[in-house]
Write an enzyme that holds these catalytic residues in place. Sequence first.
Site, PDB file in Angstrom:
ATOM      1  N   HIS A 120       0.794  -1.216   0.000  1.00  0.00           N
ATOM      2  CA  HIS A 120       0.000   0.000   0.000  1.00  0.00           C
ATOM      3  C   HIS A 120       0.836   1.279   0.000  1.00  0.00           C
ATOM      4  O   HIS A 120       0.285   2.378  -0.149  1.00  0.00           O
ATOM      5  CB  HIS A 120      -0.971   0.008   1.184  1.00  0.00           C
ATOM      6  CG  HIS A 120      -2.314   0.574   0.846  1.00  0.00           C
ATOM      7  ND1 HIS A 120      -3.430   0.414   1.632  1.00  0.00           N
ATOM      8  CD2 HIS A 120      -2.734   1.323  -0.205  1.00  0.00           C
ATOM      9  CE1 HIS A 120      -4.463   1.017   1.081  1.00  0.00           C
ATOM     10  NE2 HIS A 120      -4.052   1.582  -0.038  1.00  0.00           N
ATOM     11  N   ASP A 143      -9.752  -0.140   4.377  1.00  0.00           N
ATOM     12  CA  ASP A 143      -8.552  -0.752   4.939  1.00  0.00           C
ATOM     13  C   ASP A 143      -8.804  -1.085   6.409  1.00  0.00           C
ATOM     14  O   ASP A 143      -9.568  -0.391   7.083  1.00  0.00           O
ATOM     15  CB  ASP A 143      -7.400   0.251   4.825  1.00  0.00           C
ATOM     16  CG  ASP A 143      -6.018  -0.376   4.890  1.00  0.00           C
ATOM     17  OD1 ASP A 143      -5.850  -1.405   5.585  1.00  0.00           O
ATOM     18  OD2 ASP A 143      -5.084   0.171   4.268  1.00  0.00           O
ATOM     19  N   HIS A 145      -6.361  -0.685   8.345  1.00  0.00           N
ATOM     20  CA  HIS A 145      -5.378   0.229   8.938  1.00  0.00           C
ATOM     21  C   HIS A 145      -5.523   1.629   8.346  1.00  0.00           C
ATOM     22  O   HIS A 145      -5.909   1.781   7.186  1.00  0.00           O
ATOM     23  CB  HIS A 145      -3.965  -0.290   8.667  1.00  0.00           C
ATOM     24  CG  HIS A 145      -3.769  -1.735   9.006  1.00  0.00           C
ATOM     25  ND1 HIS A 145      -4.013  -2.742   8.098  1.00  0.00           N
ATOM     26  CD2 HIS A 145      -3.383  -2.334  10.154  1.00  0.00           C
ATOM     27  CE1 HIS A 145      -3.769  -3.921   8.678  1.00  0.00           C
ATOM     28  NE2 HIS A 145      -3.395  -3.697   9.932  1.00  0.00           N
ATOM     29  N   ASP A 147      -2.948   3.782   7.916  1.00  0.00           N
ATOM     30  CA  ASP A 147      -1.781   4.079   7.062  1.00  0.00           C
ATOM     31  C   ASP A 147      -1.465   5.569   7.037  1.00  0.00           C
ATOM     32  O   ASP A 147      -1.088   6.122   5.998  1.00  0.00           O
ATOM     33  CB  ASP A 147      -2.013   3.561   5.633  1.00  0.00           C
ATOM     34  CG  ASP A 147      -2.074   2.045   5.561  1.00  0.00           C
ATOM     35  OD1 ASP A 147      -1.717   1.386   6.552  1.00  0.00           O
ATOM     36  OD2 ASP A 147      -2.497   1.519   4.507  1.00  0.00           O
ATOM     37  N   HIS A 160       4.511   1.272   3.976  1.00  0.00           N
ATOM     38  CA  HIS A 160       3.122   0.943   3.629  1.00  0.00           C
ATOM     39  C   HIS A 160       2.149   1.349   4.740  1.00  0.00           C
ATOM     40  O   HIS A 160       0.945   1.344   4.520  1.00  0.00           O
ATOM     41  CB  HIS A 160       2.969  -0.542   3.256  1.00  0.00           C
ATOM     42  CG  HIS A 160       2.903  -1.490   4.412  1.00  0.00           C
ATOM     43  ND1 HIS A 160       2.280  -2.724   4.311  1.00  0.00           N
ATOM     44  CD2 HIS A 160       3.373  -1.414   5.685  1.00  0.00           C
ATOM     45  CE1 HIS A 160       2.359  -3.362   5.469  1.00  0.00           C
ATOM     46  NE2 HIS A 160       3.021  -2.593   6.304  1.00  0.00           N
ATOM     47  N   ASP A 251      -7.480  -1.922   0.256  1.00  0.00           N
ATOM     48  CA  ASP A 251      -6.556  -2.921   0.781  1.00  0.00           C
ATOM     49  C   ASP A 251      -7.347  -4.191   1.044  1.00  0.00           C
ATOM     50  O   ASP A 251      -8.359  -4.165   1.746  1.00  0.00           O
ATOM     51  CB  ASP A 251      -5.920  -2.402   2.067  1.00  0.00           C
ATOM     52  CG  ASP A 251      -4.782  -3.265   2.573  1.00  0.00           C
ATOM     53  OD1 ASP A 251      -4.880  -4.507   2.487  1.00  0.00           O
ATOM     54  OD2 ASP A 251      -3.793  -2.707   3.100  1.00  0.00           O
ATOM     55  N   ASP A 253      -6.906  -6.451   3.010  1.00  0.00           N
ATOM     56  CA  ASP A 253      -7.041  -6.803   4.427  1.00  0.00           C
ATOM     57  C   ASP A 253      -8.196  -6.084   5.112  1.00  0.00           C
ATOM     58  O   ASP A 253      -8.451  -6.295   6.309  1.00  0.00           O
ATOM     59  CB  ASP A 253      -5.728  -6.631   5.191  1.00  0.00           C
ATOM     60  CG  ASP A 253      -5.338  -5.178   5.479  1.00  0.00           C
ATOM     61  OD1 ASP A 253      -6.190  -4.282   5.465  1.00  0.00           O
ATOM     62  OD2 ASP A 253      -4.136  -4.949   5.743  1.00  0.00           O
ATOM     63  N   GLU A 296      -2.074  -5.361  -1.566  1.00  0.00           N
ATOM     64  CA  GLU A 296      -1.734  -6.227  -0.441  1.00  0.00           C
ATOM     65  C   GLU A 296      -2.218  -7.667  -0.570  1.00  0.00           C
ATOM     66  O   GLU A 296      -2.361  -8.378   0.433  1.00  0.00           O
ATOM     67  CB  GLU A 296      -2.207  -5.610   0.890  1.00  0.00           C
ATOM     68  CG  GLU A 296      -1.580  -4.265   1.222  1.00  0.00           C
ATOM     69  CD  GLU A 296      -0.134  -4.340   1.705  1.00  0.00           C
ATOM     70  OE1 GLU A 296       0.410  -5.462   1.811  1.00  0.00           O
ATOM     71  OE2 GLU A 296       0.465  -3.275   1.975  1.00  0.00           O
TER      72      GLU A 296
END
Length: 349
Positions: A120, A143, A145, A147, A160, A251, A253, A296
């Site tokens: 990412h 996401d 996260h 980031d 990332h 992302d 995830d 990712e």
Amino acid sequence: MNSRGLLLRLGSRLTRTSPWRRSVQSVAVLGAPFSRGQGRRGVERGPKVIRDAGLIKRLSSLGYAVHDLGDLDFQNLEEDNPFMDVKFPRTVGAANELLSATVSKAVSADQTLVTLGGDHSLAIGSVGGHAQLCPDLCLIWVDAHADINTPTTSPSGNLHGQPVSFMLKELQGKIPSIPGFSWMKPFLSSTDLVYIGLRDVDPGEYYILKNLGIRYYSMRDIDRLGIGKVMELTLDHLLSRKRRPIHLSFDIDAFDPSLAPATGTPVNGGLTFREGIYITEEIQNTGLLSVMDLVEVNPGLASNRQAVEATAFLAVDIIASSLGQTREGAHLPFNEIPAVKNDTEQLRL
């Protein structure tokens, strides 16, 4: 095809248009096989496994002319020592500079661009290159996260986990001069960003989100409000003043690890399949999607082939849903119901 050839090809073929007028008939797919924004090898194979899962065929079945631009050729610099605690800054900076230039050229065509990661950290170049052509864009970041760590708040030093901080004008004075990033200037206001799906936010990130008043919807918010309300609030926040291009950075995830096991930083309690598809359906319904990243996917971390395929097929579903595949069915134009053949043409029992 090498990177220089790809840029020349784009430059000769694409013409400047208004990318937020979304009467799009074609889609460009660009691979960004890059892994130096984090510490786990394998994510550079993400573009290949997503293509192998049938991405091009799926997009073609939606009626688009699909232009597969191949993969960028990123160089790993031999001398790239950490700066402060930031790992591989020159390699990540150079990769994003190349990606930014390529995305800028692609966005100038009347087509939607899909960038396949890679990790990412590539969003620095993808969103940055998009913003060069569309400075009023808005960003939806799906996401687990945020980031949004800065080089001084990041617990890991992995880039990332930091791309959004490089984009924000409000954090300009908080980002030190990192080797490899002299080309890059902040371009996004905090009001032009919405997060969806957060559930693993570092202390420094939480402070930034609250201090800047950035709009975000965690998994708790999705549980409380429902994904329909979350998308209504997201699009109202970003588009109520004017229609403008959307950049979707997704992302894998963001999904629960039970659905997307082949990824580097899985976090339990993520999006369901239906929630993820609903997010992309609503973005597609605006008619304003201009660029999307899908990042990712890491086949190197899967326990078996089935886990790789499940994650890659999910990535294809998300991209296709962003571009018009619907759960009611998405088909080529159907203009009329065929007439019944007359008696002499029908088979006799």
